[in-house]
Design a protein around this motif. Structure first.
Motif, short mmCIF file in Angstrom:
data_model
loop_
_atom_site.label_atom_id
_atom_site.label_comp_id
_atom_site.label_asym_id
_atom_site.label_seq_id
_atom_site.Cartn_x
_atom_site.Cartn_y
_atom_site.Cartn_z
N PRO A 1 87.81 93.00 69.98
CA PRO A 1 87.13 94.28 70.19
C PRO A 1 86.51 94.87 68.93
O PRO A 1 85.43 95.45 69.00
N LYS A 2 87.17 94.74 67.78
CA LYS A 2 86.60 95.35 66.57
C LYS A 2 85.29 94.67 66.20
O LYS A 2 84.32 95.34 65.83
N LYS A 3 85.23 93.35 66.30
CA LYS A 3 83.99 92.64 66.02
C LYS A 3 82.89 93.04 67.01
O LYS A 3 81.74 93.25 66.64
N LEU A 4 83.26 93.14 68.28
CA LEU A 4 82.30 93.53 69.31
C LEU A 4 81.69 94.89 68.99
O LEU A 4 80.47 95.07 69.08
N ILE A 5 82.54 95.83 68.58
CA ILE A 5 82.10 97.22 68.39
C ILE A 5 81.37 97.39 67.05
O ILE A 5 80.31 98.01 67.00
N THR A 6 81.95 96.85 65.97
CA THR A 6 81.40 97.12 64.64
C THR A 6 80.34 96.12 64.20
O THR A 6 79.66 96.35 63.21
N GLN A 7 80.19 95.01 64.93
CA GLN A 7 79.17 94.03 64.56
C GLN A 7 78.19 93.77 65.70
O GLN A 7 76.99 94.07 65.58
N ASP A 8 78.68 93.24 66.82
CA ASP A 8 77.78 92.81 67.90
C ASP A 8 76.97 93.97 68.47
O ASP A 8 75.73 93.89 68.54
N LEU A 9 77.63 95.06 68.88
CA LEU A 9 76.91 96.19 69.48
C LEU A 9 76.09 96.94 68.44
O LEU A 9 75.09 97.59 68.78
N VAL A 10 76.50 96.87 67.17
CA VAL A 10 75.71 97.47 66.09
C VAL A 10 74.43 96.67 65.87
O VAL A 10 73.34 97.23 65.75
N GLN A 11 74.55 95.33 65.84
CA GLN A 11 73.38 94.48 65.66
C GLN A 11 72.39 94.63 66.81
O GLN A 11 71.17 94.55 66.62
N MET A 12 72.92 94.90 68.01
CA MET A 12 72.05 95.11 69.17
C MET A 12 71.50 96.53 69.22
O MET A 12 70.75 96.89 70.13
N LYS A 13 71.93 97.37 68.25
CA LYS A 13 71.45 98.75 68.09
C LYS A 13 71.91 99.70 69.20
O LYS A 13 71.27 100.71 69.47
N TYR A 14 73.03 99.35 69.85
CA TYR A 14 73.62 100.28 70.81
C TYR A 14 74.58 101.25 70.13
O TYR A 14 74.83 102.34 70.63
N LEU A 15 75.13 100.84 68.99
CA LEU A 15 76.01 101.70 68.21
C LEU A 15 75.57 101.70 66.76
O LEU A 15 74.94 100.75 66.29
N GLU A 16 75.90 102.79 66.07
CA GLU A 16 75.74 102.85 64.63
C GLU A 16 77.13 102.96 64.02
O GLU A 16 77.98 103.70 64.53
N TYR A 17 77.37 102.22 62.96
CA TYR A 17 78.68 102.15 62.31
C TYR A 17 78.46 102.41 60.84
O TYR A 17 77.77 101.65 60.16
N GLN A 18 79.00 103.53 60.34
CA GLN A 18 78.71 103.91 58.96
C GLN A 18 79.94 104.50 58.28
O GLN A 18 80.82 105.08 58.93
N GLN A 19 79.97 104.33 56.97
CA GLN A 19 81.09 104.84 56.19
C GLN A 19 80.95 106.34 56.00
O GLN A 19 79.85 106.86 55.77
N VAL A 20 82.07 107.05 56.11
CA VAL A 20 82.09 108.49 55.87
C VAL A 20 82.22 108.70 54.36
O VAL A 20 83.18 108.20 53.75
N PRO A 21 81.28 109.39 53.74
CA PRO A 21 81.34 109.56 52.28
C PRO A 21 82.53 110.42 51.85
O PRO A 21 82.98 111.30 52.59
N GLY A 22 83.03 110.12 50.67
CA GLY A 22 84.08 110.95 50.07
C GLY A 22 85.47 110.68 50.57
O GLY A 22 86.34 111.55 50.44
N ASN A 23 85.70 109.52 51.18
CA ASN A 23 87.03 109.20 51.68
C ASN A 23 87.60 107.99 50.94
O ASN A 23 86.92 106.99 50.75
N ASP A 24 88.86 108.11 50.53
CA ASP A 24 89.56 107.00 49.89
C ASP A 24 90.99 106.98 50.44
O ASP A 24 91.75 107.93 50.21
N PRO A 25 91.37 105.95 51.23
CA PRO A 25 90.59 104.73 51.50
C PRO A 25 89.38 105.00 52.40
O PRO A 25 89.26 106.07 52.99
N ALA A 26 88.51 104.00 52.47
CA ALA A 26 87.26 104.14 53.22
C ALA A 26 87.54 104.44 54.69
O ALA A 26 88.46 103.91 55.29
#
Length: 202
Positions: A103-128
């Motif tokens: 599921p993580k690959k599907l959501i953060t890679q496959d559906l992102v590459q197909m442009k159905y989802l956007e997956y981005q880092q939230v700035p100012g957080n440690d850990p990411a």
């Protein structure tokens, strides 16, 4: 005879509800043939929602659920919230699912590459920390009202039970209608369950 027909209709209803939730497919009566039904996808995903062509199952139902969670969380939600939601469906990151794969690959890679989802880092957080939003294809092929109606149907609620989401979805419908030059027709609002019921559905 009548009881047998009723039983068959109940079985068909349960099967069609399951297909809607899992695969994002509507079972609709075919008006051109007697006692015939057609399967209609809720979104125009390539290859009927099969991410890797020629193998696997449709991911449309899962995508509709994800879009619903993101919308109801204010149009942006954390990866952690998404994974918590999937856990309620017995779908876990790092554990291959027989329908959805990893599921993580599907959501953060496959559906992102197909442009159905956007997956981005939230700035100012440690850990990411990462967040998910609707991608451009989701905005183009779905609407907030359509996703809200999907959530409402699988939870046996009326869309207006999701009070704030419903108001935003109505506004989105009006904006889409204005952009297309077509007059908007607001959906009928029947009696509704409480908003607490709607919130507990997510």
């Amino acid at each position: 005879m009548i009881s047998t027909l009723c039983q068959k209709l109940r079985i068909l209803k349960r099967a069609s509800d399951s297909m809607e939730v899992v695969f994002g497919i509507d079972v609709k009566k075919d008006n051109t043939a007697k006692h015939s039904y057609v399967l209609v996808s809720k979104m125009n995903l390539p290859h009927n929602g099969i991410v890797h062509r020629g193998r696997g199952f449709s991911k449309t139902g899962l995508l509709m659920n994800l879009l619903g969670v993101i919308f109801m969380k204010g149009n942006c939600t954390t990866e952690e919230d998404i994974l918590d939601f999937l856990g309620k469906m017995n779908i876990y990151a790092g554990k291959r699912h027989f329908i959805f794969g990893e599921p993580k690959k599907l959501i953060t890679q496959d559906l992102v590459q197909m442009k159905y989802l956007e997956y981005q880092q939230v700035p100012g957080n440690d850990p990411a920390c990462y967040e998910l939003l609707w991608g451009p294809r989701a905005h183009a092929e779905a609407s907030k009202m359509r996703v809200l109606e999907f959530l409402a149907r699988i939870n046996h609620l009326d869309p207006s039970a999701f009070h704030f989401g419903y108001e935003e979805a109505l506004k989105d419908e009006e904006e889409r209608a204005q952009a297309s030059g077509c007059p908007s027709v607001p959906p009928a609002v029947p009696s509704t369950p409480s908003e607490a019921e709607a919130n507990s559905a997510l």
